[in-house]
Motif scaffolding. Structure first.
Motif, PDB file in Angstrom:
ATOM      1  N   ALA A 103       0.860  -1.196   0.000  1.00 32.16           N
ATOM      2  CA  ALA A 103       0.000   0.000   0.000  1.00 32.16           C
ATOM      3  C   ALA A 103       0.890   1.238   0.000  1.00 32.16           C
ATOM      4  O   ALA A 103       1.018   1.941   0.992  1.00 32.16           O
ATOM      5  N   ASN A 104       1.489   1.478  -1.129  1.00 34.78           N
ATOM      6  CA  ASN A 104       2.528   2.497  -1.225  1.00 34.78           C
ATOM      7  C   ASN A 104       2.545   3.030  -2.651  1.00 34.78           C
ATOM      8  O   ASN A 104       2.609   2.250  -3.597  1.00 34.78           O
ATOM      9  N   ARG A 133       6.144   4.360   5.278  1.00 30.69           N
ATOM     10  CA  ARG A 133       4.950   4.059   6.093  1.00 30.69           C
ATOM     11  C   ARG A 133       5.299   4.224   7.569  1.00 30.69           C
ATOM     12  O   ARG A 133       4.561   4.810   8.349  1.00 30.69           O
ATOM     13  N   ILE A 189       5.880   7.967   8.407  1.00 29.31           N
ATOM     14  CA  ILE A 189       4.657   8.765   8.547  1.00 29.31           C
ATOM     15  C   ILE A 189       3.945   8.407   9.854  1.00 29.31           C
ATOM     16  O   ILE A 189       3.435   9.284  10.558  1.00 29.31           O
ATOM     17  N   VAL A 225       5.826  10.243  12.498  1.00 25.99           N
ATOM     18  CA  VAL A 225       5.479  11.667  12.485  1.00 25.99           C
ATOM     19  C   VAL A 225       4.142  11.896  13.184  1.00 25.99           C
ATOM     20  O   VAL A 225       3.991  12.790  14.007  1.00 25.99           O
ATOM     21  N   ARG A 226       3.185  11.045  12.863  1.00 25.04           N
ATOM     22  CA  ARG A 226       1.857  11.199  13.469  1.00 25.04           C
ATOM     23  C   ARG A 226       1.928  11.022  14.978  1.00 25.04           C
ATOM     24  O   ARG A 226       1.257  11.725  15.729  1.00 25.04           O
ATOM     25  N   LEU A 229       3.514  14.198  16.478  1.00 24.18           N
ATOM     26  CA  LEU A 229       2.622  15.359  16.452  1.00 24.18           C
ATOM     27  C   LEU A 229       1.471  15.184  17.427  1.00 24.18           C
ATOM     28  O   LEU A 229       0.881  16.171  17.880  1.00 24.18           O
ATOM     29  N   GLU A 242       5.837  13.151   0.956  1.00 20.79           N
ATOM     30  CA  GLU A 242       5.493  14.528   0.654  1.00 20.79           C
ATOM     31  C   GLU A 242       5.274  15.343   1.932  1.00 20.79           C
ATOM     32  O   GLU A 242       4.745  14.827   2.913  1.00 20.79           O
ATOM     33  N   LEU A 243       5.684  16.593   1.894  1.00 18.51           N
ATOM     34  CA  LEU A 243       5.509  17.544   2.996  1.00 18.51           C
ATOM     35  C   LEU A 243       6.409  17.251   4.194  1.00 18.51           C
ATOM     36  O   LEU A 243       6.259  17.856   5.246  1.00 18.51           O
ATOM     37  N   ASP A 250       9.230  18.201   4.739  1.00 18.44           N
ATOM     38  CA  ASP A 250      10.045  19.364   5.089  1.00 18.44           C
ATOM     39  C   ASP A 250       9.295  20.442   5.861  1.00 18.44           C
ATOM     40  O   ASP A 250       9.905  21.353   6.391  1.00 18.44           O
ATOM     41  N   VAL A 251       7.982  20.341   5.926  1.00 15.71           N
ATOM     42  CA  VAL A 251       7.226  21.434   6.534  1.00 15.71           C
ATOM     43  C   VAL A 251       6.612  21.046   7.873  1.00 15.71           C
ATOM     44  O   VAL A 251       5.775  21.787   8.413  1.00 15.71           O
ATOM     45  N   LEU A 252       7.025  19.904   8.404  1.00 17.69           N
ATOM     46  CA  LEU A 252       6.329  19.394   9.587  1.00 17.69           C
ATOM     47  C   LEU A 252       6.848  19.981  10.880  1.00 17.69           C
ATOM     48  O   LEU A 252       6.241  19.817  11.941  1.00 17.69           O
TER      49      LEU A 252
END
Lengths: 341, 341
Positions: free
Chosen positions: B78-79, B254, B257, B260-261, B264, B285-286, B288-290
């Motif tokens: 799933a990628n 995967r 992410i 990251v979740r 956060l 994606e994104l 760099d903005v986290l």
DNA sequence: CTGAAAGCGCTTACAG
DNA sequence: CTGAAAGCGCTTACAG
């Protein structure tokens, strides 16, 4: 040592090895009905011993036999979307015992025409096409009777089974929600105007304004962005206006991600007291953790692939002999605070 | 009105229409050498008038003719990764005048075996496989001499051209950089241990510890996460420890992410004074903005597809007749502050 | 420059 | 239950 390209065994090789005729081998291979069990046994043993594999090309040459191939032409936008689409179609196609022959058009009409000609030469049973928009090579005369399903986009003047996303409705609904929440100046970031989905999403945007009696400011409509970089620049130009929009509708996720990047790169003071609300047609990962109010119009690309393939298989198997149908797949809304003001 | 499935014109239909023999038509179709110009003209006119398309299946039945098909078996994680991979391979394959027959194994060995048998039955000229790990049906005997290229992963005991990513080296380098930056407790989030790339990335992780003389804390190694949800849970369990890691190496995106979740969703106080540094094998994606320090080990999936296809085509065209080769594609580092402490 | 014959690997009637 | 014959659409020698 490189693998030797030795000659593949044929049905005759197997027949001789098993001491039977080619017909007996053929019968065994197609189920073994009306063959003495002992011979069935012998043939299977020979097949295993020789590593024989039936030549499907030769088999499908006989009249009435099918090639077992479905041709699929996708556009290869720089978007992970189409990977999912292919996988969904493959599920259904391989489930019907067929195989998927795939090619990419890169939104190029000539490539599409050549690809379809190639597919037909390879005797595909049917075609699934995400069309670039060109009409001629999709007409029944050009297809020689090969069934066609269009996916994602329709083509004016081409009567074929079509699977679309509910672009107009979903866009209309979300823009209406923005208006209901008090937004009066709503930006639009879109793809090339020649793209069918782009047109439809803009149509929903426009209708929502019309039905709300709100005048649409054409200055806030920026189209033609096909990648994140150009979308970011477009969003920056919106934000730099004297009277910037309080919300922006992004017609695909490339534009949405560009918009997000622009917002995160712009100081809060510059972009006003309140955050600019975003609507994104198409989901993108991590949308919910950005701290930017965003509403996602999500749909399942894999399901789109499944549906397109199912419609095609129904035609091939004679389960559907009616008029060409158009199916609109519903969307799902994921609200991360996008409609607030 | 449904498209009529009328009988396709054959070379004989064209010959009769043009008033020549089938041979003359065949000659015109394959270049028109040694045919009177006037007849070339007439045949072309008949081809156009009848909408004739050469049957590639029949054509390739003749000895010495090739099917023009390449079979490609991918694993469909799933990628979005594999969409790019397919597109890169398609570039090269269609550039060589061939077509890509595609199927998904879903990491299932039986599906892989059946898919490959099907491909061979369809007379593919070569195979590109992202292998599940099973060995038997990839051996030369099972393939009947059809050239094979493995992509992303190798299979022990299978000698074939292979394109890999520099998993070990890139992981080693980035974990070494974490250690050099002062990190002493580094977590590892990985996929199933049976996955080749997962093993290799862990190997780089382990070697970096070994070479730095730093003891690796097995308690900080969590594997088996295949989706974002489970990765998030794994990361949360790391963060909940009394002595949580100061950096975490994620073996694919995967897991990154999910990490990251988790970060956060965890209050700053709970996750300590300093942010946990992340390394992600695979871009997302994104990233760099986290606002989270993250280093990305990036590689180009499309290029992986291109390379795999190029190696295969070189074998088919006889340009490469040497021993099976293994190519490791280099990675690129994107540093968003991930190695800081 | 052109075509009649043979055959690629398979399966569909037809005959036993 | 089994097989010899014919043919799917095409191209490769071979003969003119």
């Amino acid at each position: 040592m490189a693998a030797p390209t030795r000659r593949q065994p044929t049905i005759l090789t197997v027949a001789e090895h098993a001491g039977v005729s080619r017909m007996t081998v053929s019968r065994v291979l197609s189920g073994g009905k009306n063959v003495r069990p002992e011979l069935v046994e012998r043939v299977h043993a020979s097949v295993a011993a020789l590593g024989y594999r039936r030549n499907e090309q030769a088999r499908s040459l006989r009249p009435g036999q099918r090639s077992g191939l479905i041709g699929m032409a996708i556009t290869n936008v720089a978007n992970p979307y189409y990977g999912e689409f292919v996988l969904g179609a493959d599920e259904v196609v391989s489930g019907s015992g067929r195989g998927l022959l795939i090619g990419s058009t890169s939104e190029d009409e000539d490539k599409e025409r050549l690809l379809i000609a190639d597919f037909i030469g390879r005797q595909v049973e049917g075609l699934i096409v995400v069309p670039t928009g060109a009409r001629r090579h999709l007409l029944p005369a050009a297809l020689g009777g090969v069934p066609l399903v269009l996916a994602s986009r329709a083509v004016a003047g081409v009567r074929a089974d079509t699977v679309l996303v509910a672009d107009v409705q979903a866009s209309y609904d979300q823009v209406s929600a923005l208006i209901a929440a008090g937004h009066r100046r709503i930006g639009f970031l879109g793809t090339m105007t020649s793209v069918f989905t782009g047109q439809r999403r803009y149509e929903g945007f426009r209708l929502a304004h019309e039905d709300a009696g709100l005048e649409l400011d054409e200055d806030l409509v920026l189209v033609g962005q096909q990648d994140v970089e150009s979308a970011k620049a477009a969003m920056e130009s919106l934000l730099a206006r004297e009277d910037p929009p309080t919300a922006v509708f992004c017609a695909n996720n490339r534009n949405a991600i560009g918009a997000v990047r622009a917002l995160l790169g712009t100081s809060r003071r510059k972009r006003g007291a309140r955050p600019t609300a975003l609507v994104s047609f198409d989901n993108f990962e991590l949308a919910d953790v950005l701290g930017i109010p965003v509403t996602i119009i999500d749909h399942d690309a894999r399901d789109l692939g499944r549906q397109a393939a199912s419609m095609l298989i129904a035609r091939l198997d004679g389960a559907d002999e009616g008029l060409p149908q158009t199916v609109e797949l519903p969307t799902r809304t994921l609200d991360y605070g996008g409609t607030q003001i």
